[in-house]
Design a protein around this motif. Structure first.
Motif, PDB file in Angstrom:
ATOM      1  N   VAL A 235       0.845  -1.191   0.000  1.00  9.98           N
ATOM      2  CA  VAL A 235       0.000   0.000   0.000  1.00  9.98           C
ATOM      3  C   VAL A 235       0.880   1.242   0.000  1.00  9.98           C
ATOM      4  CG1 VAL A 235      -1.696   1.327   1.310  1.00  9.98           C
ATOM      5  CG2 VAL A 235      -1.771  -1.164   1.368  1.00  9.98           C
ATOM      6  N   GLY A 236       0.486   2.260  -0.725  1.00  9.24           N
ATOM      7  CA  GLY A 236       1.126   3.555  -0.511  1.00  9.24           C
ATOM      8  C   GLY A 236       2.026   4.093  -1.599  1.00  9.24           C
ATOM      9  N   LEU A 237       2.093   3.439  -2.753  1.00  7.71           N
ATOM     10  CA  LEU A 237       2.909   4.004  -3.841  1.00  7.71           C
ATOM     11  C   LEU A 237       2.031   4.915  -4.699  1.00  7.71           C
ATOM     12  CD1 LEU A 237       5.049   0.918  -4.876  1.00  7.71           C
ATOM     13  CD2 LEU A 237       5.252   2.456  -2.918  1.00  7.71           C
ATOM     14  N   LEU A 291      -6.724  -5.983   6.661  1.00  7.05           N
ATOM     15  CA  LEU A 291      -7.730  -5.423   5.764  1.00  7.05           C
ATOM     16  C   LEU A 291      -7.557  -6.103   4.419  1.00  7.05           C
ATOM     17  CD1 LEU A 291      -7.129  -1.706   6.782  1.00  7.05           C
ATOM     18  CD2 LEU A 291      -9.061  -3.154   7.459  1.00  7.05           C
ATOM     19  N   THR A 306      -1.401   2.746  -4.714  1.00  3.49           N
ATOM     20  CA  THR A 306      -1.551   1.290  -4.653  1.00  3.49           C
ATOM     21  C   THR A 306      -2.277   0.906  -3.359  1.00  3.49           C
ATOM     22  OG1 THR A 306       0.634   1.120  -3.623  1.00  3.49           O
ATOM     23  CG2 THR A 306       0.518   0.802  -6.000  1.00  3.49           C
ATOM     24  N   ASN A 307      -3.105  -0.149  -3.453  1.00  3.12           N
ATOM     25  CA  ASN A 307      -3.875  -0.539  -2.266  1.00  3.12           C
ATOM     26  C   ASN A 307      -3.477  -1.910  -1.732  1.00  3.12           C
ATOM     27  OD1 ASN A 307      -5.026  -2.347  -4.027  1.00  3.12           O
ATOM     28  ND2 ASN A 307      -7.127  -1.583  -3.833  1.00  3.12           N
ATOM     29  N   LYS A 387       7.901  -2.219   6.824  1.00  3.16           N
ATOM     30  CA  LYS A 387       6.812  -1.530   7.547  1.00  3.16           C
ATOM     31  C   LYS A 387       5.627  -1.254   6.630  1.00  3.16           C
ATOM     32  CE  LYS A 387       9.232   1.014  11.161  1.00  3.16           C
ATOM     33  NZ  LYS A 387       9.610   2.377  11.609  1.00  3.16           N
ATOM     34  N   SER A 391       1.432  -2.568   6.576  1.00  5.22           N
ATOM     35  CA  SER A 391       0.557  -1.461   6.933  1.00  5.22           C
ATOM     36  C   SER A 391      -0.921  -1.805   6.843  1.00  5.22           C
ATOM     37  CB  SER A 391       0.870  -0.246   6.072  1.00  5.22           C
ATOM     38  OG  SER A 391       0.614  -0.528   4.719  1.00  5.22           O
ATOM     39  N   THR A 392      -1.282  -2.917   6.246  1.00  3.47           N
ATOM     40  CA  THR A 392      -2.706  -3.295   6.245  1.00  3.47           C
ATOM     41  C   THR A 392      -3.046  -4.181   7.424  1.00  3.47           C
ATOM     42  OG1 THR A 392      -2.158  -5.095   4.724  1.00  3.47           O
ATOM     43  CG2 THR A 392      -3.056  -3.085   3.752  1.00  3.47           C
ATOM     44  N   VAL A 394      -4.056  -4.766  11.077  1.00  2.67           N
ATOM     45  CA  VAL A 394      -4.718  -3.937  12.096  1.00  2.67           C
ATOM     46  C   VAL A 394      -4.595  -4.638  13.435  1.00  2.67           C
ATOM     47  CG1 VAL A 394      -6.303  -2.839  10.517  1.00  2.67           C
ATOM     48  CG2 VAL A 394      -6.932  -5.006  11.586  1.00  2.67           C
ATOM     49  N   GLU A 395      -4.764  -3.988  14.437  1.00  7.32           N
ATOM     50  CA  GLU A 395      -4.974  -4.441  15.828  1.00  7.32           C
ATOM     51  C   GLU A 395      -4.162  -3.581  16.761  1.00  7.32           C
ATOM     52  OE1 GLU A 395      -1.745  -7.419  15.408  1.00  7.32           O
ATOM     53  OE2 GLU A 395      -2.126  -5.360  14.807  1.00  7.32           O
TER      54      GLU A 395
END
Lengths: 395, 395, 395, 395
Positions: A235-237, A291, A306-307, A387, A391-392, A394-395
Motif C-alpha cells: 500500500v502507498g505508492l 484489511l 496502490t492498495n 513496515k 501497513s494493512t 490492524v490491531e
C-alpha cells in the motif's frame, strides 16, 4: 519520473542503443545476465520477422555496477546493433551521404510523415524512422530489467501475458492461472514465456497464433492487447495529493509511451464505466487481522495510490505500421500517390510489447517506491519497506 | 509538463482552491469570465447532487494578468469554497480538533484507505478525502481554460461530449455532428453543453439520463465514457525521439490523472488492437496540394506526434466511490466491518469529467506547442505557428 | 535544464564514459572532430599528471547524428577509458572482487567519506571515488561541445581563460584582450589555449606556472579562478518570472556542479557588493539607433535575463583533494588515524576547469535559448533568433 | 527541486502573492505564526524605505494544513498586498488601462529593459517590474519557513547574518559567536535579529549602519554579503553521482535565484582558490568514536554531499537597482536619454536578503533530505534520520 529517471538514445541501424538509469540504490545485485534475460524475452514471440534472428541482443554494463552490485552511480548500458556493419555507409555519423536509397514515401501510422515534417527530414524519412523504430524499446527493456531486479529483491513480482491478438482472445489470467495472478506475477510472466504467443495456455496460444498466420497470409499486420500484473506491491505508492503524483497517471503515461500503444486500462478499465458503483468498487473486509478484499476490480489502485492488491494494467497495441502489402501514401519527392515504403518488419509484435510494458511498469513502480521511502542503499530500503508491507495489518 | 507547468492546492471544504500556471506567453487576452465559463460548464450536468447548487464557482485572478492581458508571469488563481463557513471549525488550519465526527470507515474505490495509511490519517480519513475529492478538478478547469484561450487564439478548438453512461450509449460525434467533429471541436463542446447529459442530441441525452435515473433509484452511482476532440491542431506537436516527449504518453498521463479515470484511448484505441494494419492505418493522399487523410483512426497521432488531423481521445470514468447505499468496509477504530462513510455526493459526474478532460488536453497541447515553438509573447508565436499550419502543403 | 537535458554515466577506471543529450534541433552540423577538439583542450594545461598522457580522449557518436548533421533524436556519446584494460579485474561489472587493494582512508575534501557513508562503500571507497572523479567532466565537455556548436552557428561565442592560480593573478581579459572580450569570446578561448596555463599573455602564464611549480615542489596542490565569457548573446534568455527560470540561478547551479568549484560570480560578483548602486549598475545609452552600455559590470545579466552585453561569469576552484604529501585522515577499517589514500592525480586542474565551465555555460545557454524560441530544426530557429538579435534596435 | 517543489506567483502591487509547496510529509506541526515570524524578520532591517511600514506581511494558509498539522497535501499560502487598494485601477486583472503613468525609462540593473523586450512590455515596463520586484521573495520566505520548521523538528537549525554592507565589514560568526556557529545556527539567526543590520554584535552593527547612512546621504544604494549557516545537518544530503544531484549546485542555484545576488560561496569559496590543498582540505580525525574535523573550510560540503559539519554559504548582493539619484537611461517612448524611473524603494536590502537566503537553503536541504530518506509522514522520517545522524559513529 524524477527520483529514478532514465534516458535512451540510438538509431535502429546505428552502431548501438545506449541508456542511462539514474537513482538506483547502491548494493543491488545486478548482472548483465539479468538484463539479457529480458532482452531475450523481448526477442521471442510468434510473428517476428527475420531481424530477431540476426540480432540476439545483449547488454554491456558500462557504468554503475562493480563486482555484480550497483554503486549508486548511474547505470549505463550499451546494446549493439549487430546489423550495423551492413548499414555503416548509410547510417554513419560522419559527414557523407546522401543515402542512395532515400525513404520518401511515408508509412501511414508511423512517425515517418509527422516526424519528417517536424524535424525537416522529408527528403529522406530515414532520419525519422531510425529513431521511431520499436527497436528503441530494447534499451527500455534492459533498463527496466534493472528496476525489476530491485523490485523482486523486495518481493514485488512483475509479469505480463497476451490477452488478445486481433480478433482472437486468450484465456485471461484469473482463469488460466488464478494463483499466480494473485500471488506471483513474476512466475505468471514465465508461464507466458513458455508459449510462443505469450498466452497462458496451449489452446489460447494456438488460437492467437492463427490470428497471426491469417494476417501474414493477407500480407497484413495485426495488433492485440497485453496485460501486466504486479504482485507483492505494498500500500502507498503514488499519491492523491497532486495530479502528477498519481500512480494511475504515471503508469498510463509510461505505457502509452511505448510505440503503437493506443489505449491503456487500469484494473477493470472500460468495463468499470459500464457498471454501477456497487458492482465496481471492491468492498473492504477484516480477515485474520488484515484489511483484505475479495475482488480486485480496481486493479490495485485507489485514489492514485496502490492498495496492496495486485496491480493490473492493460495496453492495446495497434498493428505494426509497416504493412507488407503496403498502404496508400504519397511520394514526397515525386509528389505522386504511391505505396508506402516497406521497411523490413514483423507481422505482429504484441508478445514483445508485453515485455516492454513490464519494463515500463517496473521503472514506474521503482520510481514511486524510492520517492516514498528514499533509499540510497538497498539496506536502507529494507526496513521502511517491511513496515509498508505490514501497513494493512490492524490491531 | 515543463515548458508550461502548473500546481494546484486546496482541500474540498477548506477556504479555497489555489493554482499557479507558469509559462504562458505574454500578451494573451484573458479575463476571469473566460475561466468562469468553464467553471460553470463543469458544474452543470445531470446527476449532480446538492453541492453544485451551493457553490457557483468563480475564479479570482491574483497574478499574471493586467488589463485583461497576460504579463508572462505566473497566472495565479483562487476559487473560494463557498461552503467553508460551515466547515471552518472542522477544517481550520489553526491548531484545534479533533473533529467531533471523524471519518473512520473508508470508502472502497476512494483514496480513503490508501491515503490514510500512506499519510497517517487512519484516525480521521478526512485528512485524505478532502484533497482526494474531485473538487480539486475545479482548479484544473480554471487553469486549463487559460490554455484553451491560448490555443483558441491560434485556431485550435477543444471540445468534449459524453459517449456513454453506464450501459447507455450516445450517438458518437462522427454521426451526430460530423462537420464540427472535423472542423470545430470548440463548437462541438458547446453543442454538448446544450444537453444536460452533454450528449450531442436529444434522443441520446434522454437515453443517458435514464441510466443516471436508474442508478439514483438503486441508491447507486454510475460511470461512463467521455470523448475529447481538438481541431485545428498543426502537425508536429510531441515527438518520437524520446519516451517522455511522445504526445500519446503525455495525453494519456494527463487524462489518467483525473480522479476516477480508469482507461484512456487515443484514436481508435482498443478497436485498433482487433483489426488488421490495412484497416487501421490512415492512408495518405495528395489533394489540392495538401497531404490529406480520408479517415482518422489514428486520432490525429502518429509516432507520438500530431499529424494535423483532429485529435481524438477518450477517457473511461468509473462510478463515483461514494455509493449512497454504502459499500462494505471496516471501521478502522472499532475494527469491525461496517458500511462505508457516505460523504455528500453525486450520482454521476461523467458530464463534468468531460470538461476536466478538455482542460487537461488543453494544458498538454499548449505545453507541447510552446516546447516546439517557444513563445515569450503571443506575437512571437504567430509566425512560427502559421508556418507549422502550412507544413502539410506540398511544393 | 528541461528543454535541452543531459545525463552522464561511467566510472573513472571503468570501460567508458557515456552521455546523452536530448533536445538538440535537427539539422545542426556536428562531427566527432567538434567534440574531440574540446576534449583535447580539456586535457592540456600545465600541472597535469601522467594520466592525461595515457588517455587522449575521443568521442564516438553512437546516436543522434547522420551524415554530419543532427537528426533531432538524442545525441549519444561514448568516451572510452583507455586505461581500462589495466583495471579490468578491479573494476569489472561482473561478479567478483573484493578488490585486493581496497581504499579505506578517505581523502579530506573529496566525496570519499561522504559518499562512502551515503552509499555504503566504507569497506572500499573506490565505490565512490570512481564516479566522484573529475574524469566525469570529460563527458560534460563532449556534450557541451555540441551545445557550443549550436550557439556558434547562431553567432554566440563562448571562451574561457584562467584568472588566477593560488596566489598568482593573471591579467584579466578586459586588459589583455579587450576586443575579443567584447566581441568574440570564442577567439578569446583560443588565445588562452595558446598558453599552457590558459592565461591570456606570456607574462601571466609564466606567473601562473610558477604557482603550480611551487605547489608541486611542496608536494601539494593548488586551485584558482577561471572566467567564462559569452559574446553575441541576444537579449532575452532566462526570465525574471519564476525563481528557477532565472538565468543567474541556472548558470550558478551549472557551474557549481563542477567538482571542486566552491564559488561563482556573475558579472562583478563580490565586488558589486562593496560599491554604491550608482557605481554598479550600467547606464543605458542610445547610440546609433541602439540601446547600448558603456560598461558591463552586470556581466550581461539583469533581472535574471541576458541583456545583450557579453555574459561574464567566474568560478573558483579549490585545490585538488588528492594531495601528494597526503592529508590526515582515518583508516575506516583499522579505525586509526592514517594519511589519506593517494590516487594518481594532478597538481592543478584549473586550466581544464575552464573548459568544463565553458561546456556548462554552453549547455545552460542553449537550454534557455530553445526554451525561449523553440526550434525543432536549425532552420526554424534562425528567424526568431535574428529578431531577438535586433531587439535592442530602436526607432 | 523535485521531491519537494514550489511555485510562487503574484505582482508587487497586485492583490496578493500566492505560493504552493508540494511534497511536505504529513504530520508536521505548522501554524501561520511560524510563517509570520519569518515574514516579520524579512521586513525588519536598517535601510528599508516606507513600504515595509505599510505592509506587515502575514500568511494565510489556504491548504495543506488542518488543526495545526500538515496533511501531506500541497501547502497553499496567500500573502496579501495591503497597498493594493491604492493600485487597484492600475493593476487590475480586468480589461482596462492603459496606465496613466506608464513606466518608460528602464532602471539599469533591473529586469525592466530585458524583461520589457522579452515579454513585449516596452510601452509600460510596469508589466515587468511588478513581478521582478523583490517583493516576490516574501512568498519564498513564507514557504521556506515551512521547510525550516520541518528541518528544525529534526534538529537542523538554519540562521543567517550580515557579513558586510558596501565597504563595511562585520565580525564574522566564528569570532562573534563561535559556539552558535558550530552548534546552533537557528540561535545564531536570532542573535542577528537583535541588531537592526543583522550583524552579530553592537560595534559591527553600528559600522554597517553607517555604510547605509552614507549611501542614503548620497541618494544612492548599497549592497553587501550575507552568510547562511545550517547546523545539525547529517552526512549524506546531495550526491556526487550526477551533476544535478550535487548539493553544491542546488544550493548555488537556489541562492543565485534571489534577485540581486551576483555571487555565491560554499565554505571558504574564493579563499580556497588562493591556497594550497594542505591548507584547504579539512583533515579527518577519530575522536571519541566519531569521525570529526578540527576545521570546516569545506563549509560542510565534500563531493557535493554534506559531511556532517555546519553548512556555510555566502551570497553577495549588489546594490538595489532603484537609485534615488537616478541612473542614466533611455525613454523608450521618446527615444531620448533620460534619468531612469524611480520606483519607491529602499537604500539597502541586505539584512532582508539573509532571511530570503535562509528560506532558499531550507527548501533545498529539505528537498535533499526527502530525496534521500523518503518520508510520507514525519513519523516515517524519524528513524532513518536518526540512523543518518549516527553515521559518523565508528565501531
Amino acid at each position: 519520473m524524477t527520483r529514478l529517471r532514465f534516458m535512451t538514445a540510438g538509431e535502429s541501424h546505428g552502431p548501438a542503443l545506449t541508456g542511462i538509469l539514474e537513482g538506483l540504490p547502491a548494493g543491488l545485485h545486478l548482472e548483465a545476465a539479468d538484463l539479457d534475460r529480458d532482452l531475450a524475452r523481448r526477442q521471442r514471440g510468434y510473428g517476428r520477422g527475420g531481424r530477431m534472428k540476426i540480432e540476439k541482443d545483449t547488454a554491456e554494463i558500462l557504468g554503475g555496477v562493480r563486482f555484480g552490485k550497483t554503486l549508486g552511480s548511474p547505470l549505463a548500458l550499451l546494446v549493439r546493433n549487430r546489423d550495423f556493419e551492413n548499414w555503416r555507409e548509410r547510417m554513419q555519423a560522419a559527414p557523407g551521404g546522401p543515402d542512395p536509397k532515400p525513404v520518401r514515401v511515408p508509412r501511414p501510422g508511423h512517425a515517418d510523415l509527422t516526424g519528417g515534417i517536424k524535424y525537416g527530414h522529408t527528403k529522406d524519412l530515414r532520419g525519422v524512422l531510425e529513431r521511431a523504430s520499436a527497436r528503441e524499446t530494447a534499451m527500455r527493456v534492459a533498463l527496466g530489467a534493472a528496476a525489476r531486479v530491485l523490485l523482486r529483491e523486495l518481493g514485488i513480482g512483475i509479469g505480463s501475458y497476451v490477452r488478445s491478438i486481433g480478433p482472437a482472445e486468450a484465456t485471461p489470467a484469473h482463469d488460466a492461472a488464478p494463483g499466480l495472478y494473485r500471488e506471483d506475477a513474476y512466475e505468471l510472466g514465465l508461464l507466458a514465456d513458455g508459449f510462443e504467443t505469450r498466452a497462458l495456455d496451449e489452446a489460447s496460444s494456438r488460437h492467437l497464433a492463427e490470428a497471426i498466420d491469417e494476417a501474414r497470409r493477407r500480407r497484413d499486420t495485426v495488433g492485440g492487447v497485453v496485460e501486466v500484473v504486479a504482485t507483492g506491491v505494498p500500500v502507498g505508492l503514488g499519491s492523491h495529493v497532486h495530479w502528477d503524483r498519481r500512480l494511475d497517471a504515471r503508469l498510463a503515461g509510461a505505457l502509452s509511451s511505448i510505440p503503437a500503444i493506443k489505449a491503456v486500462e487500469l484494473g477493470d478499465g472500460f468495463a468499470a464505466a459500464g457498471l454501477y458503483g456497487s458492482e465496481v468498487h471492491d468492498p473492504i473486509h477484516l480477515s485474520a487481522g488484515r484489511l483484505t478484499r475479495a475482488r480486485n476490480r480496481a486493479g490495485g489502485l485507489e485514489g492514485g495510490i496502490t492498495n496492496g492488491e495486485p496491480l493490473v494494467v492493460r495496453a492495446a497495441m495497434k498493428p505494426i505500421a509497416t504493412v507488407p502489402a503496403a498502404l496508400g501514401s504519397v511520394d514526397l519527392h515525386a509528389l505522386e500517390e504511391r505505396s508506402a515504403h516497406v521497411e523490413r518488419s514483423d507481422t505482429c509484435a504484441v508478445p514483445a510489447a508485453g515485455i516492454v510494458a513490464e519494463a515500463m511498469v517496473a521503472l514506474t513502480l521503482a520510481d514511486a517506491l524510492l520517492e516514498a521511502l528514499g533509499g540510497d542503499t538497498m539496506d536502507a530500503l529494507r526496513l521502511p519497506f517491511a513496515k509498508l508491507r505490514l501497513s494493512t495489518r490492524v490491531e
